[in-house]
Design an enzyme around this catalytic site. Structure first.
Site, PDB file in Angstrom:
ATOM      1  N   ASP A 183       1.032  -1.248   0.134  1.00 55.46           N
ATOM      2  CA  ASP A 183       0.152   0.139   0.075  1.00 55.46           C
ATOM      3  C   ASP A 183       0.941   1.291   0.079  1.00 55.46           C
ATOM      4  O   ASP A 183       1.889   1.230  -0.532  1.00 55.46           O
ATOM      5  CB  ASP A 183      -0.993  -0.167   1.202  1.00 55.46           C
ATOM      6  CG  ASP A 183      -2.308   0.508   0.906  1.00 55.46           C
ATOM      7  OD1 ASP A 183      -2.471   1.811   0.500  1.00 55.46           O
ATOM      8  OD2 ASP A 183      -3.367  -0.071   0.885  1.00 55.46           O
TER       9      ASP A 183
ATOM     10  N   ASP B  32      -2.482   1.478  17.562  1.00 54.50           N
ATOM     11  CA  ASP B  32      -3.232   0.356  17.238  1.00 54.50           C
ATOM     12  C   ASP B  32      -2.522  -0.419  16.469  1.00 54.50           C
ATOM     13  O   ASP B  32      -2.720  -1.776  16.255  1.00 54.50           O
ATOM     14  CB  ASP B  32      -4.514   0.742  16.465  1.00 54.50           C
ATOM     15  CG  ASP B  32      -5.542   1.018  17.435  1.00 54.50           C
ATOM     16  OD1 ASP B  32      -5.427   0.180  18.457  1.00 54.50           O
ATOM     17  OD2 ASP B  32      -6.755   1.509  16.981  1.00 54.50           O
TER      18      ASP B  32
ATOM     19  N   HIS C   9      -3.690   5.854   3.537  1.00 51.46           N
ATOM     20  CA  HIS C   9      -4.714   4.627   2.941  1.00 51.46           C
ATOM     21  C   HIS C   9      -4.098   3.565   3.565  1.00 51.46           C
ATOM     22  O   HIS C   9      -4.776   2.691   4.023  1.00 51.46           O
ATOM     23  CB  HIS C   9      -4.520   4.839   1.441  1.00 51.46           C
ATOM     24  CG  HIS C   9      -5.546   3.756   0.708  1.00 51.46           C
ATOM     25  ND1 HIS C   9      -4.877   2.655   0.582  1.00 51.46           N
ATOM     26  CD2 HIS C   9      -6.920   3.923   0.189  1.00 51.46           C
ATOM     27  CE1 HIS C   9      -5.774   1.811  -0.208  1.00 51.46           C
ATOM     28  NE2 HIS C   9      -6.992   2.562  -0.156  1.00 51.46           N
TER      29      HIS C   9
ATOM     30  N   ASP D   8     -14.795 -12.842  -6.488  1.00 56.77           N
ATOM     31  CA  ASP D   8     -14.560 -14.139  -5.738  1.00 56.77           C
ATOM     32  C   ASP D   8     -15.582 -14.494  -4.600  1.00 56.77           C
ATOM     33  O   ASP D   8     -16.272 -15.000  -4.189  1.00 56.77           O
ATOM     34  CB  ASP D   8     -13.101 -14.471  -5.730  1.00 56.77           C
ATOM     35  CG  ASP D   8     -12.262 -14.647  -6.902  1.00 56.77           C
ATOM     36  OD1 ASP D   8     -12.987 -15.550  -7.647  1.00 56.77           O
ATOM     37  OD2 ASP D   8     -11.303 -13.969  -7.014  1.00 56.77           O
TER      38      ASP D   8
ATOM     39  N   SER E 251     -11.185  -1.096  -1.238  1.00 65.64           N
ATOM     40  CA  SER E 251      -9.751  -1.138  -0.477  1.00 65.64           C
ATOM     41  C   SER E 251     -10.129  -1.239   0.876  1.00 65.64           C
ATOM     42  O   SER E 251      -9.504  -1.815   1.719  1.00 65.64           O
ATOM     43  CB  SER E 251      -9.304   0.487  -0.536  1.00 65.64           C
ATOM     44  OG  SER E 251      -8.638   0.490  -1.836  1.00 65.64           O
TER      45      SER E 251
END
Length: 468
Positions: A159, A168, A197, A364, A413
Protein backbone atom coordinates in the site's frame (compact mmCIF):
# COMPACT_ATOMS: atom_id res chain seq x y z
CA UNK A 1 -16.35 13.27 19.39
CA UNK A 2 -19.47 15.44 19.14
CA UNK A 3 -20.22 17.95 16.44
CA UNK A 4 -17.07 19.53 15.05
CA UNK A 5 -16.18 22.81 16.74
CA UNK A 6 -14.70 25.75 14.86
CA UNK A 7 -11.31 24.66 16.21
CA UNK A 8 -11.80 21.12 14.90
CA UNK A 9 -12.91 22.43 11.51
CA UNK A 10 -9.87 24.67 11.43
CA UNK A 11 -7.63 21.69 12.23
CA UNK A 12 -9.21 19.64 9.44
CA UNK A 13 -8.75 22.52 6.98
CA UNK A 14 -5.11 22.82 8.05
CA UNK A 15 -4.60 19.08 7.53
CA UNK A 16 -6.08 19.20 4.01
CA UNK A 17 -4.13 22.37 3.12
CA UNK A 18 -0.85 20.92 4.43
CA UNK A 19 -1.39 17.69 2.50
CA UNK A 20 -1.99 19.68 -0.70
CA UNK A 21 1.23 21.64 -0.19
CA UNK A 22 3.19 18.44 0.44
CA UNK A 23 1.86 16.88 -2.76
CA UNK A 24 2.76 20.01 -4.73
CA UNK A 25 6.27 20.00 -3.27
CA UNK A 26 6.69 16.32 -4.05
CA UNK A 27 5.60 16.76 -7.66
CA UNK A 28 7.82 19.81 -8.08
CA UNK A 29 10.81 17.92 -6.70
CA UNK A 30 10.09 15.00 -9.02
CA UNK A 31 9.86 17.31 -12.04
CA UNK A 32 13.11 19.04 -11.07
CA UNK A 33 14.89 15.73 -10.82
CA UNK A 34 13.89 14.69 -14.36
CA UNK A 35 17.09 14.27 -16.33
CA UNK A 36 15.44 13.33 -19.61
CA UNK A 37 16.01 9.65 -18.89
CA UNK A 38 13.14 7.23 -18.49
CA UNK A 39 12.75 3.85 -16.91
CA UNK A 40 11.70 0.68 -18.68
CA UNK A 41 10.81 -2.82 -17.60
CA UNK A 42 12.85 -5.45 -19.36
CA UNK A 43 11.01 -8.77 -19.46
CA UNK A 44 12.94 -11.92 -20.28
CA UNK A 45 11.54 -14.76 -22.34
CA UNK A 46 11.90 -17.10 -19.40
CA UNK A 47 11.19 -16.39 -15.74
CA UNK A 48 14.92 -15.90 -15.15
CA UNK A 49 17.30 -13.25 -16.41
CA UNK A 50 19.71 -14.07 -19.26
CA UNK A 51 23.42 -14.14 -18.37
CA UNK A 52 25.49 -11.04 -19.00
CA UNK A 53 22.39 -8.84 -19.06
CA UNK A 54 23.96 -5.79 -17.45
CA UNK A 55 26.74 -5.56 -20.03
CA UNK A 56 24.32 -6.05 -22.92
CA UNK A 57 21.99 -3.36 -21.57
CA UNK A 58 24.95 -0.97 -21.30
CA UNK A 59 25.95 -1.75 -24.87
CA UNK A 60 22.39 -0.86 -25.92
CA UNK A 61 22.70 2.50 -24.17
CA UNK A 62 21.05 1.83 -20.82
CA UNK A 63 21.69 0.98 -17.19
CA UNK A 64 20.23 -1.79 -15.04
CA UNK A 65 18.67 -0.05 -12.03
CA UNK A 66 17.18 -3.07 -10.30
CA UNK A 67 16.46 -6.71 -10.98
CA UNK A 68 13.62 -9.07 -10.14
CA UNK A 69 15.31 -12.34 -11.10
CA UNK A 70 12.53 -14.49 -9.61
CA UNK A 71 10.21 -13.46 -12.44
CA UNK A 72 12.72 -12.69 -15.18
CA UNK A 73 12.42 -8.90 -15.09
CA UNK A 74 14.67 -5.90 -14.61
CA UNK A 75 14.23 -2.16 -14.29
CA UNK A 76 16.48 -0.32 -16.73
CA UNK A 77 17.06 3.37 -17.44
CA UNK A 78 18.13 5.21 -20.56
CA UNK A 79 17.95 8.66 -22.13
CA UNK A 80 18.41 7.23 -25.63
CA UNK A 81 15.24 7.28 -27.74
CA UNK A 82 16.32 4.16 -29.59
CA UNK A 83 17.22 2.18 -26.47
CA UNK A 84 14.03 0.11 -26.12
CA UNK A 85 14.21 -1.16 -29.68
CA UNK A 86 17.89 -2.11 -29.39
CA UNK A 87 17.47 -3.72 -25.96
CA UNK A 88 14.53 -5.77 -27.23
CA UNK A 89 16.97 -7.48 -29.55
CA UNK A 90 19.13 -8.79 -26.71
CA UNK A 91 19.14 -12.56 -26.73
CA UNK A 92 16.69 -13.95 -24.17
CA UNK A 93 14.71 -10.69 -23.90
CA UNK A 94 10.99 -10.82 -24.61
CA UNK A 95 10.15 -7.11 -24.41
CA UNK A 96 11.33 -3.71 -23.13
CA UNK A 97 8.40 -1.46 -22.23
CA UNK A 98 8.03 1.92 -20.48
CA UNK A 99 7.55 1.51 -16.72
CA UNK A 100 4.61 3.88 -16.52
CA UNK A 101 3.40 5.29 -13.22
CA UNK A 102 -0.35 5.21 -12.65
CA UNK A 103 -2.69 5.97 -9.77
CA UNK A 104 -3.51 2.66 -8.08
CA UNK A 105 -5.67 4.03 -5.24
CA UNK A 106 -9.15 4.88 -6.47
CA UNK A 107 -11.20 7.44 -4.54
CA UNK A 108 -12.73 5.48 -1.68
CA UNK A 109 -15.81 7.63 -1.61
CA UNK A 110 -16.25 10.90 -3.38
CA UNK A 111 -16.06 13.84 -1.03
CA UNK A 112 -15.37 11.94 2.19
CA UNK A 113 -12.61 13.56 4.24
CA UNK A 114 -10.75 11.94 7.10
CA UNK A 115 -12.42 12.65 10.42
CA UNK A 116 -10.34 12.91 13.54
CA UNK A 117 -11.97 11.95 16.81
CA UNK A 118 -11.31 11.89 20.53
CA UNK A 119 -12.13 8.71 22.48
CA UNK A 120 -15.72 8.68 23.77
CA UNK A 121 -16.29 9.57 27.41
CA UNK A 122 -17.31 5.99 28.23
CA UNK A 123 -13.68 4.95 28.79
CA UNK A 124 -14.42 1.48 27.41
CA UNK A 125 -11.56 -0.66 26.14
CA UNK A 126 -10.82 -0.06 22.44
CA UNK A 127 -13.42 2.72 22.52
CA UNK A 128 -14.08 2.80 18.78
CA UNK A 129 -14.80 -0.90 18.46
CA UNK A 130 -18.53 -0.27 18.78
CA UNK A 131 -18.34 1.70 15.51
CA UNK A 132 -16.98 -1.32 13.62
CA UNK A 133 -20.16 -2.85 12.23
CA UNK A 134 -18.02 -4.77 9.71
CA UNK A 135 -16.81 -7.06 12.48
CA UNK A 136 -20.40 -8.02 13.24
CA UNK A 137 -20.99 -8.74 9.56
CA UNK A 138 -18.07 -11.18 9.34
CA UNK A 139 -18.78 -12.67 12.80
CA UNK A 140 -15.34 -11.73 14.10
CA UNK A 141 -16.22 -11.72 17.81
CA UNK A 142 -17.48 -15.30 17.70
CA UNK A 143 -14.27 -16.32 15.92
CA UNK A 144 -12.21 -14.60 18.65
CA UNK A 145 -14.19 -16.37 21.36
CA UNK A 146 -13.20 -19.67 19.74
CA UNK A 147 -9.52 -18.65 19.79
CA UNK A 148 -9.24 -17.43 16.19
CA UNK A 149 -7.27 -14.19 16.30
CA UNK A 150 -4.66 -14.64 13.56
CA UNK A 151 -1.68 -15.32 15.83
CA UNK A 152 1.40 -16.51 13.96
CA UNK A 153 0.15 -15.35 10.54
CA UNK A 154 2.19 -12.81 8.58
CA UNK A 155 0.30 -10.36 6.36
CA UNK A 156 2.10 -8.08 3.92
CA UNK A 157 0.13 -4.88 3.34
CA UNK A 158 1.14 -3.59 -0.10
CA UNK A 159 0.00 0.00 0.00
CA UNK A 160 1.02 3.62 0.58
CA UNK A 161 3.00 3.06 3.77
CA UNK A 162 1.95 3.01 7.40
CA UNK A 163 2.04 5.08 10.57
CA UNK A 164 4.59 2.95 12.41
CA UNK A 165 3.98 4.74 15.72
CA UNK A 166 0.22 4.37 15.70
CA UNK A 167 -0.83 2.79 19.02
CA UNK A 168 -3.14 0.35 17.24
CA UNK A 169 -0.52 -0.81 14.73
CA UNK A 170 2.87 -0.66 16.45
CA UNK A 171 2.24 -3.82 18.56
CA UNK A 172 1.72 -5.97 15.46
CA UNK A 173 4.09 -4.26 13.01
CA UNK A 174 7.29 -6.02 11.97
CA UNK A 175 9.50 -2.99 11.36
CA UNK A 176 12.56 -5.04 10.50
CA UNK A 177 10.88 -6.68 7.50
CA UNK A 178 8.87 -3.65 6.37
CA UNK A 179 10.24 -2.12 3.16
CA UNK A 180 9.61 0.52 0.51
CA UNK A 181 9.72 0.17 -3.27
CA UNK A 182 8.90 3.83 -3.84
CA UNK A 183 12.08 5.80 -4.59
CA UNK A 184 12.77 8.49 -2.02
CA UNK A 185 10.11 7.35 0.44
CA UNK A 186 10.47 5.22 3.57
CA UNK A 187 7.98 2.43 4.30
CA UNK A 188 6.56 4.57 7.10
CA UNK A 189 4.70 7.81 6.50
CA UNK A 190 5.54 11.36 7.58
CA UNK A 191 4.28 12.40 11.03
CA UNK A 192 1.01 14.25 11.45
CA UNK A 193 -2.73 13.74 11.69
CA UNK A 194 -4.20 13.00 8.26
CA UNK A 195 -5.75 10.21 6.23
CA UNK A 196 -3.25 7.62 5.05
CA UNK A 197 -4.65 4.78 2.96
CA UNK A 198 -2.18 2.09 4.04
CA UNK A 199 -2.68 2.88 7.73
CA UNK A 200 -6.47 2.63 7.40
CA UNK A 201 -6.16 -0.71 5.60
CA UNK A 202 -3.71 -2.14 8.14
CA UNK A 203 -5.91 -1.06 11.05
CA UNK A 204 -8.97 -2.76 9.58
CA UNK A 205 -6.97 -5.93 9.12
CA UNK A 206 -4.90 -6.23 12.29
CA UNK A 207 -5.20 -3.36 14.77
CA UNK A 208 -4.22 -4.71 18.18
CA UNK A 209 -6.76 -5.22 20.93
CA UNK A 210 -4.97 -2.95 23.40
CA UNK A 211 -7.54 -0.66 24.97
CA UNK A 212 -7.07 2.05 22.34
CA UNK A 213 -8.93 2.99 19.19
CA UNK A 214 -10.20 0.12 17.02
CA UNK A 215 -9.62 -3.64 16.75
CA UNK A 216 -8.59 -5.41 13.57
CA UNK A 217 -10.41 -8.45 12.24
CA UNK A 218 -7.29 -10.48 13.09
CA UNK A 219 -5.92 -8.56 16.11
CA UNK A 220 -2.95 -10.87 16.68
CA UNK A 221 -1.72 -11.18 13.08
CA UNK A 222 1.67 -9.76 12.17
CA UNK A 223 1.73 -6.80 9.78
CA UNK A 224 4.55 -6.11 7.34
CA UNK A 225 4.26 -2.75 5.57
CA UNK A 226 5.42 -3.00 1.95
CA UNK A 227 5.20 0.43 0.39
CA UNK A 228 4.56 0.26 -3.35
CA UNK A 229 2.58 3.51 -3.75
CA UNK A 230 3.57 7.06 -2.95
CA UNK A 231 1.97 8.33 0.25
CA UNK A 232 1.61 11.72 -1.48
CA UNK A 233 -0.07 10.72 -4.74
CA UNK A 234 -1.30 7.12 -4.42
CA UNK A 235 0.62 6.37 -7.61
CA UNK A 236 3.23 3.75 -8.31
CA UNK A 237 5.05 1.98 -11.12
CA UNK A 238 4.34 -1.51 -12.40
CA UNK A 239 7.85 -2.59 -11.48
CA UNK A 240 7.40 -1.29 -7.93
CA UNK A 241 4.19 -3.25 -7.40
CA UNK A 242 5.75 -6.37 -8.92
CA UNK A 243 8.83 -5.99 -6.69
CA UNK A 244 6.58 -5.65 -3.65
CA UNK A 245 4.70 -8.83 -4.48
CA UNK A 246 7.90 -10.82 -4.98
CA UNK A 247 9.44 -9.38 -1.80
CA UNK A 248 6.36 -10.27 0.25
CA UNK A 249 6.55 -13.85 -1.00
CA UNK A 250 10.27 -14.04 -0.28
CA UNK A 251 9.79 -13.08 3.38
CA UNK A 252 7.30 -15.93 3.78
CA UNK A 253 4.16 -13.82 4.02
CA UNK A 254 1.09 -15.98 4.46
CA UNK A 255 -1.13 -13.30 2.91
CA UNK A 256 -0.63 -10.32 0.64
CA UNK A 257 -3.32 -7.65 0.93
CA UNK A 258 -3.53 -5.33 -2.06
CA UNK A 259 -6.16 -2.64 -1.56
CA UNK A 260 -5.20 -1.10 -4.85
CA UNK A 261 -6.24 -1.25 -8.46
CA UNK A 262 -4.95 -0.10 -11.80
CA UNK A 263 -7.45 0.08 -14.66
CA UNK A 264 -6.10 -0.43 -18.17
CA UNK A 265 -7.88 -0.90 -21.50
CA UNK A 266 -8.16 -4.49 -22.66
CA UNK A 267 -7.70 -3.31 -26.24
CA UNK A 268 -5.82 -0.31 -27.56
CA UNK A 269 -3.19 1.93 -26.05
CA UNK A 270 -3.16 4.02 -22.89
CA UNK A 271 -1.79 7.41 -21.89
CA UNK A 272 -1.26 8.93 -18.45
CA UNK A 273 -0.07 12.54 -18.23
CA UNK A 274 1.35 12.32 -21.73
CA UNK A 275 3.20 9.06 -21.05
CA UNK A 276 1.78 6.52 -23.51
CA UNK A 277 2.04 2.79 -24.00
CA UNK A 278 0.73 0.69 -26.87
CA UNK A 279 -1.68 -2.24 -26.66
CA UNK A 280 1.27 -4.62 -27.00
CA UNK A 281 3.14 -2.87 -24.20
CA UNK A 282 0.07 -3.03 -21.94
CA UNK A 283 -0.06 -6.76 -22.61
CA UNK A 284 3.55 -7.08 -21.51
CA UNK A 285 2.92 -5.10 -18.29
CA UNK A 286 -0.01 -7.39 -17.51
CA UNK A 287 2.29 -10.35 -18.17
CA UNK A 288 4.79 -8.88 -15.69
CA UNK A 289 2.08 -8.74 -13.03
CA UNK A 290 0.95 -12.29 -13.84
CA UNK A 291 4.48 -13.52 -13.29
CA UNK A 292 4.65 -11.75 -9.92
CA UNK A 293 1.35 -13.12 -8.61
CA UNK A 294 2.17 -16.55 -10.01
CA UNK A 295 5.49 -16.54 -8.18
CA UNK A 296 3.86 -15.55 -4.88
CA UNK A 297 1.22 -18.25 -5.30
CA UNK A 298 3.88 -20.91 -5.92
CA UNK A 299 5.72 -19.71 -2.81
CA UNK A 300 2.58 -20.36 -0.76
CA UNK A 301 1.26 -16.82 -0.35
CA UNK A 302 -2.48 -16.10 -0.56
CA UNK A 303 -3.18 -12.91 -2.52
CA UNK A 304 -6.28 -10.84 -1.76
CA UNK A 305 -7.14 -7.68 -3.72
CA UNK A 306 -9.87 -5.07 -3.94
CA UNK A 307 -12.23 -5.46 -6.91
CA UNK A 308 -12.41 -1.74 -7.73
CA UNK A 309 -14.72 1.19 -7.08
CA UNK A 310 -15.96 2.05 -10.60
CA UNK A 311 -19.36 0.27 -10.54
CA UNK A 312 -18.25 -1.74 -13.58
CA UNK A 313 -20.37 -4.72 -14.65
CA UNK A 314 -17.40 -6.94 -15.40
CA UNK A 315 -19.60 -9.55 -17.11
CA UNK A 316 -20.74 -7.07 -19.77
CA UNK A 317 -17.85 -4.65 -20.05
CA UNK A 318 -14.77 -6.45 -21.30
CA UNK A 319 -13.01 -3.27 -22.36
CA UNK A 320 -11.19 -2.84 -19.05
CA UNK A 321 -8.59 -4.88 -17.18
CA UNK A 322 -8.41 -4.28 -13.43
CA UNK A 323 -5.05 -5.11 -11.89
CA UNK A 324 -4.34 -7.00 -9.72
CA UNK A 325 -7.94 -8.20 -9.17
CA UNK A 326 -8.23 -9.77 -12.64
CA UNK A 327 -4.95 -11.68 -12.44
CA UNK A 328 -4.69 -15.44 -11.95
CA UNK A 329 -4.13 -16.58 -8.35
CA UNK A 330 -5.71 -13.41 -6.92
CA UNK A 331 -8.88 -13.44 -4.78
CA UNK A 332 -11.01 -10.46 -5.84
CA UNK A 333 -13.15 -8.82 -3.13
CA UNK A 334 -16.27 -6.71 -3.69
CA UNK A 335 -17.72 -4.37 -1.07
CA UNK A 336 -20.85 -4.46 1.05
CA UNK A 337 -22.30 -2.17 3.69
CA UNK A 338 -25.44 -0.92 5.45
CA UNK A 339 -27.66 2.09 4.84
CA UNK A 340 -28.66 3.84 8.05
CA UNK A 341 -26.90 1.60 10.58
CA UNK A 342 -26.67 4.44 13.11
CA UNK A 343 -30.47 4.70 13.02
CA UNK A 344 -31.10 0.97 13.18
CA UNK A 345 -28.25 -1.35 14.32
CA UNK A 346 -30.31 -4.34 13.15
CA UNK A 347 -30.37 -3.12 9.55
CA UNK A 348 -28.95 -5.26 6.74
CA UNK A 349 -25.14 -4.99 6.84
CA UNK A 350 -24.69 -6.77 3.51
CA UNK A 351 -26.15 -4.48 0.87
CA UNK A 352 -23.92 -4.28 -2.21
CA UNK A 353 -21.98 -1.01 -2.00
CA UNK A 354 -23.11 1.49 -4.62
CA UNK A 355 -19.58 1.91 -6.03
CA UNK A 356 -18.32 -1.67 -6.11
CA UNK A 357 -17.36 -3.47 -9.31
CA UNK A 358 -19.42 -6.60 -9.81
CA UNK A 359 -19.91 -9.63 -12.08
CA UNK A 360 -19.85 -13.40 -11.72
CA UNK A 361 -16.75 -13.60 -13.86
CA UNK A 362 -14.80 -11.15 -11.68
CA UNK A 363 -15.89 -11.33 -8.04
CA UNK A 364 -14.66 -14.17 -5.83
CA UNK A 365 -15.94 -13.04 -2.42
CA UNK A 366 -17.48 -10.02 -0.71
CA UNK A 367 -16.59 -8.21 2.51
CA UNK A 368 -17.58 -5.05 4.39
CA UNK A 369 -16.34 -1.93 2.63
CA UNK A 370 -18.88 0.71 3.60
CA UNK A 371 -21.88 2.23 1.88
CA UNK A 372 -23.66 5.58 1.52
CA UNK A 373 -27.36 6.37 1.61
CA UNK A 374 -27.48 9.56 -0.47
CA UNK A 375 -30.88 10.58 0.91
CA UNK A 376 -29.62 10.22 4.47
CA UNK A 377 -26.51 12.17 3.60
CA UNK A 378 -28.51 15.01 2.10
CA UNK A 379 -30.77 15.14 5.13
CA UNK A 380 -27.94 16.32 7.39
CA UNK A 381 -29.38 14.23 10.22
CA UNK A 382 -27.07 13.74 13.21
CA UNK A 383 -26.67 10.52 15.24
CA UNK A 384 -24.72 9.41 18.30
CA UNK A 385 -23.21 5.92 18.47
CA UNK A 386 -20.96 4.74 21.32
CA UNK A 387 -20.49 8.31 22.47
CA UNK A 388 -19.52 9.60 19.01
CA UNK A 389 -21.77 12.19 17.39
CA UNK A 390 -21.70 12.91 13.67
CA UNK A 391 -23.88 12.92 10.56
CA UNK A 392 -25.81 9.65 10.48
CA UNK A 393 -24.70 8.56 7.02
CA UNK A 394 -21.04 8.59 8.00
CA UNK A 395 -21.46 5.66 10.38
CA UNK A 396 -22.10 3.40 7.36
CA UNK A 397 -18.44 3.83 6.36
CA UNK A 398 -15.53 1.81 7.76
CA UNK A 399 -13.85 3.27 10.85
CA UNK A 400 -10.17 2.50 11.28
CA UNK A 401 -6.73 3.94 12.00
CA UNK A 402 -5.32 6.89 10.06
CA UNK A 403 -2.03 8.67 10.58
CA UNK A 404 -2.07 10.09 14.08
CA UNK A 405 -5.68 9.10 14.79
CA UNK A 406 -8.76 7.36 13.48
CA UNK A 407 -11.18 8.10 10.64
CA UNK A 408 -13.81 6.87 8.20
CA UNK A 409 -13.46 5.69 4.60
CA UNK A 410 -15.36 3.44 2.21
CA UNK A 411 -14.32 1.36 -0.78
CA UNK A 412 -13.30 -2.09 -1.92
CA UNK A 413 -9.97 -1.02 -0.41
CA UNK A 414 -11.68 -1.40 2.97
CA UNK A 415 -13.34 -4.69 1.96
CA UNK A 416 -10.07 -6.44 1.08
CA UNK A 417 -8.53 -6.15 4.59
CA UNK A 418 -11.73 -7.51 6.15
CA UNK A 419 -11.28 -10.55 3.91
CA UNK A 420 -7.55 -10.76 4.63
CA UNK A 421 -8.28 -10.65 8.35
CA UNK A 422 -10.70 -13.55 7.97
CA UNK A 423 -8.08 -15.41 5.92
CA UNK A 424 -5.53 -14.86 8.72
CA UNK A 425 -7.97 -16.37 11.22
CA UNK A 426 -8.53 -19.33 8.89
CA UNK A 427 -4.80 -19.96 8.47
CA UNK A 428 -4.12 -19.65 12.21
CA UNK A 429 -7.00 -22.00 12.97
CA UNK A 430 -5.44 -24.60 10.65
CA UNK A 431 -2.00 -24.60 12.24
CA UNK A 432 -0.45 -21.63 10.46
CA UNK A 433 0.43 -23.37 7.20
CA UNK A 434 -2.03 -23.54 4.30
CA UNK A 435 -1.60 -23.53 0.54
CA UNK A 436 -3.36 -20.59 -1.14
CA UNK A 437 -5.80 -22.96 -2.85
CA UNK A 438 -6.73 -24.38 0.55
CA UNK A 439 -7.26 -20.89 1.95
CA UNK A 440 -9.54 -19.91 -0.91
CA UNK A 441 -11.51 -23.13 -0.57
CA UNK A 442 -11.94 -22.54 3.15
CA UNK A 443 -13.06 -18.95 2.59
CA UNK A 444 -15.63 -20.08 0.03
CA UNK A 445 -16.98 -22.87 2.23
CA UNK A 446 -17.33 -20.63 5.27
CA UNK A 447 -18.81 -17.64 3.42
CA UNK A 448 -22.46 -16.69 3.79
CA UNK A 449 -24.19 -17.33 0.46
CA UNK A 450 -26.04 -14.07 -0.15
CA UNK A 451 -27.95 -12.80 -3.16
CA UNK A 452 -28.65 -15.36 -5.84
CA UNK A 453 -27.84 -18.98 -4.88
CA UNK A 454 -24.30 -19.98 -5.79
CA UNK A 455 -21.85 -17.55 -7.34
CA UNK A 456 -23.49 -14.15 -7.38
CA UNK A 457 -22.53 -11.01 -9.38
CA UNK A 458 -22.19 -8.91 -6.23
CA UNK A 459 -21.14 -11.41 -3.57
CA UNK A 460 -19.19 -13.93 -5.62
CA UNK A 461 -19.13 -17.14 -3.58
CA UNK A 462 -20.45 -15.24 -0.57
CA UNK A 463 -19.58 -12.66 2.05
CA UNK A 464 -16.67 -13.88 4.17
CA UNK A 465 -17.39 -15.25 7.65
CA UNK A 466 -14.67 -15.69 10.27
CA UNK A 467 -16.52 -18.03 12.60
CA UNK A 468 -17.73 -20.82 10.33
Amino acid sequence: MGKMSSVSRGLLALIISSAAMLVAAFLAASAGADSGEREYVLIAREESLPPGLQQRVEEAGGTVVDAIPEIGAAVVRSGDAGFAERASGIRGVRAVVPDIEIRWIEPEHRGVAARIGDPPASGAEDPYFDLQWGHAAVDAVRAWAAGGRGAGVRVAVLDSGIDRQHPDLAPNLNEELSASFVPGEDYYVRPGVYFNHGTHVAGTLAAAENGEGVIGVAPEAEIVAVKVLSEFTGSGTFSGVAQGIVYAANIDSDIINMSLGGVLPSRGGYCVEGDCVSAREISELVNLMKRATGYAYREGTTIIASAGNSSFDRDRDGSQTVLPADLPNVISISATGPNGWALDPDTDLDLPAFYTNYGRSAIDLAAPGGNVDSNLRESGRVCTVAGVTDECWRFDLVYSAISGGWGWAAGTSMAAPHASGVAAIVIARNGGQMHPSQVETALRRSADDLGEPGRDPYYGHGRVNAAR
